[in-house]
Design a protein around this motif. Structure first.
Motif, short mmCIF file in Angstrom:
data_model
loop_
_atom_site.label_atom_id
_atom_site.label_comp_id
_atom_site.label_asym_id
_atom_site.label_seq_id
_atom_site.Cartn_x
_atom_site.Cartn_y
_atom_site.Cartn_z
N MET A 1 -5.08 8.49 15.04
CA MET A 1 -4.00 8.15 14.11
C MET A 1 -4.47 8.35 12.67
N PRO A 2 -3.56 8.77 11.81
CA PRO A 2 -3.87 8.71 10.38
C PRO A 2 -3.83 7.26 9.91
N ALA A 3 -4.14 7.04 8.66
CA ALA A 3 -3.96 5.73 8.02
C ALA A 3 -3.07 5.93 6.81
N LEU A 4 -2.34 4.88 6.44
CA LEU A 4 -1.33 5.01 5.39
C LEU A 4 -1.55 4.00 4.27
N PHE A 5 -1.20 4.41 3.06
CA PHE A 5 -0.93 3.48 1.97
C PHE A 5 0.54 3.61 1.64
N LEU A 6 1.28 2.51 1.70
CA LEU A 6 2.71 2.52 1.44
C LEU A 6 3.04 1.66 0.23
N SER A 7 3.91 2.17 -0.62
CA SER A 7 4.54 1.33 -1.64
C SER A 7 5.73 0.68 -0.97
N HIS A 8 5.62 -0.63 -0.71
CA HIS A 8 6.58 -1.25 0.20
C HIS A 8 7.88 -1.68 -0.45
N GLY A 9 7.84 -2.14 -1.67
CA GLY A 9 9.07 -2.53 -2.34
C GLY A 9 9.60 -3.90 -1.95
N MET A 220 -4.73 0.11 -1.33
CA MET A 220 -5.07 1.53 -1.29
C MET A 220 -6.51 1.75 -0.83
N PHE A 221 -7.40 0.86 -1.24
CA PHE A 221 -8.82 1.07 -0.95
C PHE A 221 -9.15 0.75 0.51
N LEU A 222 -8.41 -0.14 1.12
CA LEU A 222 -8.56 -0.37 2.56
C LEU A 222 -8.20 0.91 3.31
N THR A 223 -7.10 1.54 2.91
CA THR A 223 -6.67 2.78 3.56
C THR A 223 -7.69 3.88 3.36
N LEU A 224 -8.16 4.07 2.14
CA LEU A 224 -9.16 5.12 1.88
C LEU A 224 -10.43 4.86 2.66
N GLY A 225 -10.83 3.58 2.76
CA GLY A 225 -12.03 3.26 3.52
C GLY A 225 -11.89 3.58 4.99
N ALA A 226 -10.68 3.46 5.52
CA ALA A 226 -10.44 3.73 6.94
C ALA A 226 -10.32 5.21 7.25
N SER A 227 -10.39 6.07 6.24
CA SER A 227 -10.24 7.50 6.46
C SER A 227 -11.54 8.11 6.97
#
Length: 253
Positions: A1-9, A220-227
Motif C-alpha cells: 500500500m502507499p501512504a497518504l498525507f491528507l488535508s482533511h478539512g 506529514m512527517f509520519l507519512t514521509l517516515g512510512a515511505s
C-alpha cells in the motif's frame, strides 16, 4: 500500500464538489486496504495512544456547524489485530496505551468520502509528538504494515491559519501567506527535501501565519517516515484552496 498525507478539512468540506471529486479519484487509484491506520492533527497525546477497536464511535470535536454535521455516522469495523501489530512494532522506549476514543473529524471526514461504505476496519492513533524527526522515526517503524495491506494516513492541513482568515466563504481567495507557504511546500516536497520541510518554522514563507500552531503540518512527517524513501518526490494529486487554506495532499510509495 502507499501512504497518504491528507488535508482533511472541517466537516463542511464534504459539500465542496471539487475536493470530494479529488478525494474519490484518489481512493479509486489505491488498492483496497485491508485496514486503515489514521493519525489526525486533532489527537495529540503522549504516550502513543490507540483508539477504539471494538465499536468505533465518532468524536464530534467541533462547534458552530449545522446540525446535520453532528448526525453523520461512520460505523466502520474496529481493527484489534492492527492495534496489536502497532504495539509490537514499537520499541520498549515507546509506551503504548489503549483507549475507547472514537474517530475525530480529521479521521472520519475524509473516510466518508473515500470509503463511504464504512466496511474497512479503522484504527486511529494519537500523535505522541509534533517534532518532525520523531514522527519520521515513528512512521518508519509503522512502514512494515504497508506490506500487509494497511493504508497509513497522516491527516492534517497544508495551511491552517484560521486566526488570520478574514473571508470565510469556501471559495474565498487564498491570503498571500497561504499561497506562499503552499507553493514552498509543493516545491520542497517535489525535491524530497525532508530536512527543509522539517525546518518549516524557520524556512517557509508565510510563517507563522500559515501555521500559528503546528499540529496540522506535523502528520506529514509520519507519512514521509512510512515511505520507502522519505526523500522521494511524492505524487501530489490534490491541490488548491478551500476557504483560503491549502488542501494539498500527497501519496508516497
Amino acid at each position: 500500500m502507499p501512504a497518504l498525507f491528507l488535508s482533511h478539512g472541517a466537516p463542511p468540506l464534504v459539500d465542496d464538489e471539487t475536493w470530494v471529486a479529488q478525494l474519490k479519484d484518489l481512493a479509486a487509484t489505491l488498492p483496497r486496504p485491508r485496514a486503515i491506520l489514521m493519525a489526525s492533527a486533532h489527537w495529540e497525546s503522549a504516550p502513543l495512544m490507540l483508539g477504539a477497536t471494538e465499536t468505533v464511535p465518532l468524536v464530534y470535536d467541533f462547534g458552530g456547524f449545522e446540525q446535520r454535521f453532528y448526525e453523520v455516522r461512520y460505523p466502520a469495523p474496529g481493527a484489534p489485530a492492527l492495534a496489536d501489530q502497532v504495539e509490537k512494532l514499537m520499541p520498549d522506549t515507546e509506551q503504548v496505551a489503549r483507549t475507547t476514543r472514537g474517530l475525530d473529524h480529521g479521521a472520519y471526514v475524509p473516510l466518508t468520502v473515500m470509503y463511504p461504505e464504512a466496511d474497512i476496519p479503522v484504527l486511529q492513533m494519537s500523535l505522541p509528538t509534533l517534532e518532525p524527526d520523531r514522527l519520521l522515526e515513528l512512521g518508519a517503524r509503522l512502514a512494515p504494515l504497508r506490506d500487509e495491506g494497511i493504508l497509513i494516513v497522516g491527516s492534517g492541513f497544508t495551511t491552517h491559519g484560521l486566526p488570520f482568515l478574514r473571508d470565510w466563504r469556501p471559495d474565498a481567495a487564498a491570503p498571500g501567506w497561504s499561497r506562499e507557504f503552499d507553493a514552498w511546500a509543493a516545491e520542497t516536497l517535489s525535491r524530497g527535501a525532508v530536512d527543509e520541510l522539517a525546518d518549516f518554522r524557520s524556512r517557509a514563507p508565510g510563517m507563522p501565519w500559515a501555521h500559528p500552531t503546528i499540529e496540522h503540518f506535523a502528520p506529514m512527517f509520519l507519512t514521509l517516515g512510512a515511505s520507502t524513501d522519505a526523500e522521494q518526490s511524492p505524487d501530489q494529486p490534490i491541490d488548491g484552496f478551500w476557504m483560503g487554506l491549502a488542501k494539498r495532499s500527497f501519496q508516497v510509495a
